[in-house]
Design an enzyme around this catalytic site. Structure first.
Site, PDB file in Angstrom:
ATOM      1  N   CYS A  52     -11.244  16.307   3.802  1.00 45.78           N
ATOM      2  CA  CYS A  52     -10.044  16.643   4.578  1.00 45.78           C
ATOM      3  C   CYS A  52      -9.763  18.142   4.447  1.00 45.78           C
ATOM      4  O   CYS A  52      -9.803  18.691   3.350  1.00 45.78           O
ATOM      5  CB  CYS A  52      -8.858  15.833   4.066  1.00 45.78           C
ATOM      6  SG  CYS A  52      -7.360  16.119   5.028  1.00 45.78           S
ATOM      7  N   CYS A  63      -3.591  19.292  -0.032  1.00 43.52           N
ATOM      8  CA  CYS A  63      -2.611  18.528  -0.818  1.00 43.52           C
ATOM      9  C   CYS A  63      -3.060  18.449  -2.283  1.00 43.52           C
ATOM     10  O   CYS A  63      -4.160  17.944  -2.583  1.00 43.52           O
ATOM     11  CB  CYS A  63      -2.454  17.131  -0.232  1.00 43.52           C
ATOM     12  SG  CYS A  63      -2.177  17.172   1.554  1.00 43.52           S
ATOM     13  N   CYS A 102      -3.198  -1.753   6.921  1.00 41.63           N
ATOM     14  CA  CYS A 102      -2.942  -0.318   7.077  1.00 41.63           C
ATOM     15  C   CYS A 102      -4.252   0.460   6.970  1.00 41.63           C
ATOM     16  O   CYS A 102      -4.969   0.326   5.977  1.00 41.63           O
ATOM     17  CB  CYS A 102      -2.021   0.192   5.976  1.00 41.63           C
ATOM     18  SG  CYS A 102      -0.496  -0.727   5.828  1.00 41.63           S
ATOM     19  N   CYS A 147      -0.874  -0.852  10.926  1.00 41.30           N
ATOM     20  CA  CYS A 147      -0.292   0.436  10.536  1.00 41.30           C
ATOM     21  C   CYS A 147      -1.454   1.407  10.432  1.00 41.30           C
ATOM     22  O   CYS A 147      -2.535   1.019   9.967  1.00 41.30           O
ATOM     23  CB  CYS A 147       0.404   0.303   9.183  1.00 41.30           C
ATOM     24  SG  CYS A 147       1.021   1.880   8.533  1.00 41.30           S
ATOM     25  N   ARG A 164       8.812   0.275  -0.374  1.00 39.22           N
ATOM     26  CA  ARG A 164       7.517  -0.200  -0.890  1.00 39.22           C
ATOM     27  C   ARG A 164       7.155   0.438  -2.224  1.00 39.22           C
ATOM     28  O   ARG A 164       7.110   1.663  -2.359  1.00 39.22           O
ATOM     29  CB  ARG A 164       6.398   0.083   0.127  1.00 39.22           C
ATOM     30  CG  ARG A 164       5.046  -0.397  -0.411  1.00 39.22           C
ATOM     31  CD  ARG A 164       3.923  -0.336   0.604  1.00 39.22           C
ATOM     32  NE  ARG A 164       4.265  -1.075   1.791  1.00 39.22           N
ATOM     33  CZ  ARG A 164       4.202  -0.593   3.015  1.00 39.22           C
ATOM     34  NH1 ARG A 164       3.789   0.619   3.222  1.00 39.22           N
ATOM     35  NH2 ARG A 164       4.541  -1.345   4.042  1.00 39.22           N
TER      36      ARG A 164
END
Ligand code: SAM
Ligand code: DTB
Ligand code: SF4
Length: 324
Positions: A54, A58, A98, A129, A261
């Site tokens: 990616c 982050c 998801c 999702c 969650r």
């Protein structure tokens, strides 16, 4: 009934955090019971449909190309593998599937593949999702057209602390995508990560941002940082367990109708801590022995925990965005 509000002041939120623990969780549990069956937990299963490499930086993530984590990159999975994984998740009791991709944003070509996956998973009778990074307005509309139920896009932390964790995009970029998702009529799933070195004030500010969105996210994942070798956040002091539970409780009070969650980090939590999270207002979790690239508790263990606590899996609901 507790009023659903979108005008929370930071001092009000900090006052909640500062309550004695028992007063706070009594309050959050009382609100929880008004809106939800306290003995039901919604379960979703995750699948990484495109792993690693990616371009974003982050500081917590195993999948950033800037972090030397030894993760093997994988191309977008073929649709039959996705359907197979969704079928297995369904047979284990998950109501939502998801799918996560390590992208800054999807190209239109990759989005069309994801749209095929969404349609195929919906055909199995599951809620869908996806989390694909930033979306343009028309991309959100296309996903809605394919019948997507939820889009996950976390604010992760406070606007003030965000730059300490990610430099390749801004908080406003994140908010823009949430707006596109909401405007397209897709349910919003947005939350954050705790234990990244942020202060209690940052945690309060994250919840303030989420709770003061024009509509509360239908789903609010609260992740405890999973520390990963090779990421800048590996080795950071672990967040105190009671502070994590307090954050769940304050989320429940601020967003009374949302699913909160209990997300990443459960492998490091004992059963007693998880049960306090459910008591404090968490009513959703990831089920299945894998998150995206890291481990989640074994399914047998989770089943045993639910049985010890008398908790049932929530059956699929007809999902409609929260009317406020
Ligand atoms: N690339 C997309 C994005 O960032 O929105 C989607 C995938 S990303 C892995 C989804 C979310 O997983 C992140 O927003 C973050 O909140 C969470 N996450 C990633 N790594 C984590 C970790 N090590 N510990 C806890 N949560 C993590
Ligand atoms: C969310 O808030 N947590 C999930 C999901 N949304 C996509 C991801 C957790 C990832 C944990 C680290 C990993 O497995 O790579
Ligand atoms: Fe990429 Fe998402 Fe990981 Fe950030 S959190 S590096 S955007 S996969």
């Amino acid at each position: 009934m507790t009023q659903v509000r979108n005008n929370w002041q930071i001092t009000e939120i900090e006052d909640l955090f500062n309550l004695p623990f028992n007063d706070l969780i009594f309050e959050s549990h009382s609100i929880h019971r008004k809106y939800f069956n306290p003995n039901e937990v919604q379960v979703s299963t995750l699948l990484s449909i495109k792993t690693g490499a990616c371009p974003e930086d982050c500081a917590y993530c195993s999948q950033s190309s800037r972090n030397d984590t030894g993760l093997e990159r994988e191309r977008l999975l073929p649709i039959d593998e996705v359907v197979e994984a969704a079928l297995e998740a369904k047979s284990n009791g998950a109501t939502r599937f998801c799918m996560g991709a390590a992208w800054r944003n999807p190209t239109d070509k990759s989005l069309s593949h994801v749209i095929d996956m969404v349609s195929a998973v919906k055909d199995l009778g599951m809620e869908t999702c996806v989390t694909l990074g930033m979306l343009e307005k028309d991309q959100a509309k296309k996903l809605k057209g394919a019948g997507l139920d939820y889009y996950n896009h976390n604010l992760d932390t406070s606007p003030e602390f965000y730059g300490e964790v990610i430099s390749t995009r801004t908080y406003d970029d994140r908010l823009k995508t949430l707006e596109h998702v909401r405007d397209a009529g897709i349910n919003v799933c947005s939350g954050g990560i705790l234990g990244m070195g942020e202060t209690r004030h940052d945690r309060a500010r994250l919840l303030q941002e989420l709770a003061n969105l024009p509509k509360h996210p239908e789903s609010v994942p609260i992740n405890d940082l999973v520390q990963i070798k090779g990421t800048p956040l590996d080795g950071i002091d672990k967040l105190d367990s009671f502070e994590f539970i307090r954050t769940i409780a304050v989320s429940r009070i601020l967003m009374p109708k949302s699913y909160v969650r209990l997300s990443a980090g459960r492998t490091e939590m004992n059963d007693e801590m998880q049960s306090l999270c459910f008591f404090a207002g968490a009513n959703s979790m990831f089920y299945g022995d894998r998150l995206l690239t890291t481990d989640n508790p074994d399914e047998n263990h989770d089943q045993a925990l639910f049985s010890r606590l008398g908790i049932q899996y929530e059956k699929k609901k007809v999902s409609a965005p929260i009317g406020i």
